[in-house]
Enzyme design. Structure first.
Site, mmCIF file in Angstrom:
data_model
loop_
_atom_site.group_PDB
_atom_site.id
_atom_site.type_symbol
_atom_site.label_atom_id
_atom_site.label_comp_id
_atom_site.label_asym_id
_atom_site.label_seq_id
_atom_site.Cartn_x
_atom_site.Cartn_y
_atom_site.Cartn_z
ATOM 1 N N TYR A 131 -1.320 3.318 -5.737
ATOM 2 C CA TYR A 131 -2.231 2.625 -4.822
ATOM 3 C C TYR A 131 -3.624 3.233 -4.942
ATOM 4 O O TYR A 131 -3.792 4.452 -4.852
ATOM 5 C CB TYR A 131 -1.750 2.719 -3.377
ATOM 6 C CG TYR A 131 -2.559 1.814 -2.465
ATOM 7 C CD1 TYR A 131 -2.169 0.493 -2.274
ATOM 8 C CD2 TYR A 131 -3.722 2.255 -1.863
ATOM 9 C CE1 TYR A 131 -2.929 -0.362 -1.481
ATOM 10 C CE2 TYR A 131 -4.485 1.410 -1.075
ATOM 11 C CZ TYR A 131 -4.088 0.101 -0.881
ATOM 12 O OH TYR A 131 -4.849 -0.739 -0.103
ATOM 13 N N GLN A 188 0.646 -5.076 2.710
ATOM 14 C CA GLN A 188 1.247 -6.106 1.870
ATOM 15 C C GLN A 188 1.477 -5.596 0.444
ATOM 16 O O GLN A 188 2.492 -5.918 -0.189
ATOM 17 C CB GLN A 188 0.392 -7.377 1.853
ATOM 18 C CG GLN A 188 -1.044 -7.220 1.476
ATOM 19 C CD GLN A 188 -1.947 -6.849 2.642
ATOM 20 O OE1 GLN A 188 -1.499 -6.380 3.680
ATOM 21 N NE2 GLN A 188 -3.236 -7.078 2.467
ATOM 22 N N ASN A 211 -5.605 3.709 3.600
ATOM 23 C CA ASN A 211 -6.006 3.732 5.003
ATOM 24 C C ASN A 211 -4.787 3.812 5.923
ATOM 25 O O ASN A 211 -3.651 4.007 5.473
ATOM 26 C CB ASN A 211 -6.879 2.510 5.328
ATOM 27 C CG ASN A 211 -6.125 1.196 5.167
ATOM 28 O OD1 ASN A 211 -4.891 1.160 5.107
ATOM 29 N ND2 ASN A 211 -6.859 0.097 5.096
ATOM 30 N N GLN A 255 -17.687 16.551 1.461
ATOM 31 C CA GLN A 255 -16.365 16.090 1.882
ATOM 32 C C GLN A 255 -16.443 15.296 3.185
ATOM 33 O O GLN A 255 -15.657 14.370 3.406
ATOM 34 C CB GLN A 255 -15.415 17.276 2.036
ATOM 35 C CG GLN A 255 -15.136 18.028 0.744
ATOM 36 C CD GLN A 255 -14.467 17.168 -0.311
ATOM 37 O OE1 GLN A 255 -13.916 16.107 -0.027
ATOM 38 N NE2 GLN A 255 -14.506 17.631 -1.549
ATOM 39 N N HIS A 258 -16.656 11.386 3.226
ATOM 40 C CA HIS A 258 -15.508 10.544 2.901
ATOM 41 C C HIS A 258 -15.119 9.647 4.056
ATOM 42 O O HIS A 258 -14.764 8.480 3.868
ATOM 43 C CB HIS A 258 -14.300 11.424 2.552
ATOM 44 C CG HIS A 258 -14.209 11.789 1.109
ATOM 45 N ND1 HIS A 258 -13.891 10.893 0.124
ATOM 46 C CD2 HIS A 258 -14.398 12.973 0.472
ATOM 47 C CE1 HIS A 258 -13.884 11.500 -1.052
ATOM 48 N NE2 HIS A 258 -14.187 12.764 -0.866
ATOM 49 N N GLU A 320 -6.533 20.710 2.976
ATOM 50 C CA GLU A 320 -6.440 19.924 1.748
ATOM 51 C C GLU A 320 -7.259 20.596 0.629
ATOM 52 O O GLU A 320 -6.764 20.811 -0.469
ATOM 53 C CB GLU A 320 -6.975 18.518 2.011
ATOM 54 C CG GLU A 320 -6.968 17.605 0.806
ATOM 55 C CD GLU A 320 -7.639 16.275 1.081
ATOM 56 O OE1 GLU A 320 -7.413 15.335 0.300
ATOM 57 O OE2 GLU A 320 -8.409 16.166 2.061
ATOM 58 N N HIS A 321 -8.527 20.901 0.914
ATOM 59 C CA HIS A 321 -9.403 21.599 -0.023
ATOM 60 C C HIS A 321 -9.773 22.949 0.580
ATOM 61 O O HIS A 321 -10.145 23.026 1.751
ATOM 62 C CB HIS A 321 -10.709 20.833 -0.268
ATOM 63 C CG HIS A 321 -10.534 19.419 -0.716
ATOM 64 N ND1 HIS A 321 -10.405 18.357 0.166
ATOM 65 C CD2 HIS A 321 -10.492 18.878 -1.961
ATOM 66 C CE1 HIS A 321 -10.284 17.233 -0.524
ATOM 67 N NE2 HIS A 321 -10.330 17.518 -1.809
ATOM 68 N N ASP A 351 -12.653 16.550 -7.369
ATOM 69 C CA ASP A 351 -12.480 15.130 -7.057
ATOM 70 C C ASP A 351 -12.544 14.264 -8.309
ATOM 71 O O ASP A 351 -12.048 13.135 -8.309
ATOM 72 C CB ASP A 351 -13.565 14.661 -6.082
ATOM 73 C CG ASP A 351 -13.359 15.195 -4.678
ATOM 74 O OD1 ASP A 351 -12.207 15.509 -4.322
ATOM 75 O OD2 ASP A 351 -14.356 15.300 -3.930
ATOM 76 N N GLU A 405 37.190 26.316 3.083
ATOM 77 C CA GLU A 405 36.593 25.168 3.772
ATOM 78 C C GLU A 405 37.630 24.117 4.149
ATOM 79 O O GLU A 405 37.286 23.089 4.753
ATOM 80 C CB GLU A 405 35.517 24.540 2.878
ATOM 81 C CG GLU A 405 34.315 25.461 2.664
ATOM 82 C CD GLU A 405 33.238 24.845 1.797
ATOM 83 O OE1 GLU A 405 33.487 23.766 1.207
ATOM 84 O OE2 GLU A 405 32.142 25.434 1.704
ATOM 85 N N HIS A 410 39.665 19.613 -3.409
ATOM 86 C CA HIS A 410 38.726 20.318 -4.282
ATOM 87 C C HIS A 410 39.444 21.457 -5.014
ATOM 88 O O HIS A 410 39.268 21.645 -6.223
ATOM 89 C CB HIS A 410 37.573 20.903 -3.457
ATOM 90 C CG HIS A 410 36.552 19.897 -3.039
ATOM 91 N ND1 HIS A 410 36.829 18.838 -2.224
ATOM 92 C CD2 HIS A 410 35.223 19.795 -3.345
ATOM 93 C CE1 HIS A 410 35.735 18.131 -2.016
ATOM 94 N NE2 HIS A 410 34.742 18.689 -2.695
#
Length: 420
Positions: A131, A188, A211, A255, A258, A320-321, A351, A405, A410
């Site tokens: 995306y 969508q 977004n 930054q 953005h 993040e940075h 970036d 167990e 097994h």
């Protein structure tokens, strides 16, 4: 942007601010969840018809226009680019490709006991959806950052979705050899990628930022389709006692432009440096309306009493940075998406052209994982093989554990091979 000491009279106020910042999630999708659920359900049920209707409503698709972009259109977009931009894209693509190749894991086999071989094999995902946002700014760099690691991983089908794609975005797709590009976005697009339509098969994993609607849709479909991580507003932390005030300020403002929700933090034990950074930020932000809005809302300079406090605060925020002063600082860094070292490493380089991915964890997700990498497009499949000798050595241990167990079947599956 506010400067505040974490000690002395302002300690309580600083603690409250820090707690609010640390409590942030990647993003809150509650406000858009009902609309996203409806869109996803419609595309899942009605397929291409619903996809086109939403694309015309939200993505600028015109009646009769194909949702699938013709490769010739991408080629034409590339040919129309200025030479300097072509060169920049080629350099960025080469560095991203090389970095992803260096990240590739390998098949391996070990022999933990005589007659026992264990290891792993690496296999790519079958199909991925990348995306690429198409809102406030065109982001051709995100085409490079998402598709190239997938190519290095060996993914056979790479799908790109971007609403009303800019010429630069289409050109980047051509450079990367993308052949399946859909001019659709939002929830969508995520629904199409996750569930497919009559004309488009589903993918195995969806990656890339977006977004609030995109993030909510990714979270919704994650029960049925893999995703990389939720994407929240951009984050920057600079932790420095020695840095250049102007350089630090330009990173904070860069930054901050953005998104109006960007988190921009400077952490230092050097109060004069903090004051000078604040002065430079105010001057720079005057010329950048969006950055000014962001910095006023979520910008702060924390002056700490000790370096250990500054380091602990940085790791708590899991940005993040992150920018630090010296390679030695990497020893204390535990939580961050991508780290930039020294005064000559502006975060904007990451970036675009450095090579490490710019799709990075936000909302303290950096405590859990790093940024997008070639590993997001791969499966590590473990393998194991026994000879009769190896089974005779380790089989009794497996029987003991199975019986402890209460799983008698097994135990018997091993015992039957020990005593044929």
């Amino acid at each position: 942007m506010k400067l505040i000491r974490t000690f002395g009279k302002s300690a309580a106020e600083a603690t409250s601010m820090i707690e609010q910042i640390a409590a942030r999630g990647a993003t809150s999708t509650a406000t858009v969840a009902p609309a996203v659920k409806k869109i996803v359900a419609d595309v899942k049920r009605k397929g291409d018809k619903a996809l086109r209707a939403y694309a015309e409503q939200f993505d600028g698709l015109t009646p009769g226009q194909d949702i699938l972009v013709d490769p010739a259109e991408m080629e034409a977009a590339w040919n129309a680019l200025p030479k300097a931009l072509k060169a920049a894209m080629k350099e960025a693509a080469a560095n991203i490709h090389a970095f992803a190749e260096a990240q590739m894991p390998e098949d391996w086999i070990i022999e933990p006991a005589s007659g026992v071989r264990t290891g792993q094999i690496i296999r790519p995902l079958d199909a991925v959806g990348c995306y690429v946002p198409g809102g406030r700014y065109p982001l051709p760099s995100t085409v490079l950052m998402t598709t190239l690691p997938a190519q290095v991983a060996g993914v056979e089908r790479i799908v790109v979705c971007s609403p009303n794609p800019a010429q630069e975005t289409l050109a980047a797709a051509h450079l990367c050899g993308v052949t399946e590009f859909y001019r659709v976005g939002g929830a969508q697009a995520i629904a199409m990628l996750a569930y497919g339509t009559e004309s488009t098969p589903p993918v195995t994993r969806i990656v890339g930022p977006g977004n609030l609607y995109v993030t909510a849709a990714k979270q919704l479909v994650s029960q049925d389709c893999g995703i990389d991580m939720p994407a929240g507003p951009t984050e920057i932390v600079v932790t420095s006692d020695l840095g250049d005030p102007l350089g630090i300020a330009t990173d904070l403002v860069a930054q901050a432009e953005h998104d109006p929700e960007t988190l921009a933090i400077f952490i230092t034990t050097n109060e004069p440096l903090g004051k000078e950074v604040l002065k430079q930020v105010k001057l720079l932000a005057k010329k950048n309306k969006l950055a000014k809005q962001s910095l006023e809302a979520r910008g702060a300079i924390f002056v700490c009493e000790h370096p250990r406090e500054a380091q602990a605060l940085t790791n708590m925020l899991a940005p993040e940075h992150l920018t630090v002063d010296h390679p030695d600082d990497l020893q204390w860094v535990r939580n961050a998406g991508s780290v930039f070292i020294g005064p000559h490493s502006p975060q904007s380089m990451g970036d675009y052209v450095s090579g490490p991915n710019h799709v990075l964890p936000t909302g303290r997700t950096g405590r859990l994982r790093g940024g997008l990498s070639v590993m997001d497009f791969l499966k590590l499949i473990t393998v194991q093989q026994y000879t009769a000798k190896g089974l005779a050595k380790l089989g009794p241990h497996a029987i003991a554990l199975a019986e402890a167990e209460g799983l008698v079947g097994h135990a018997e599956s091993v015992r039957a091979r020990l005593n044929p």
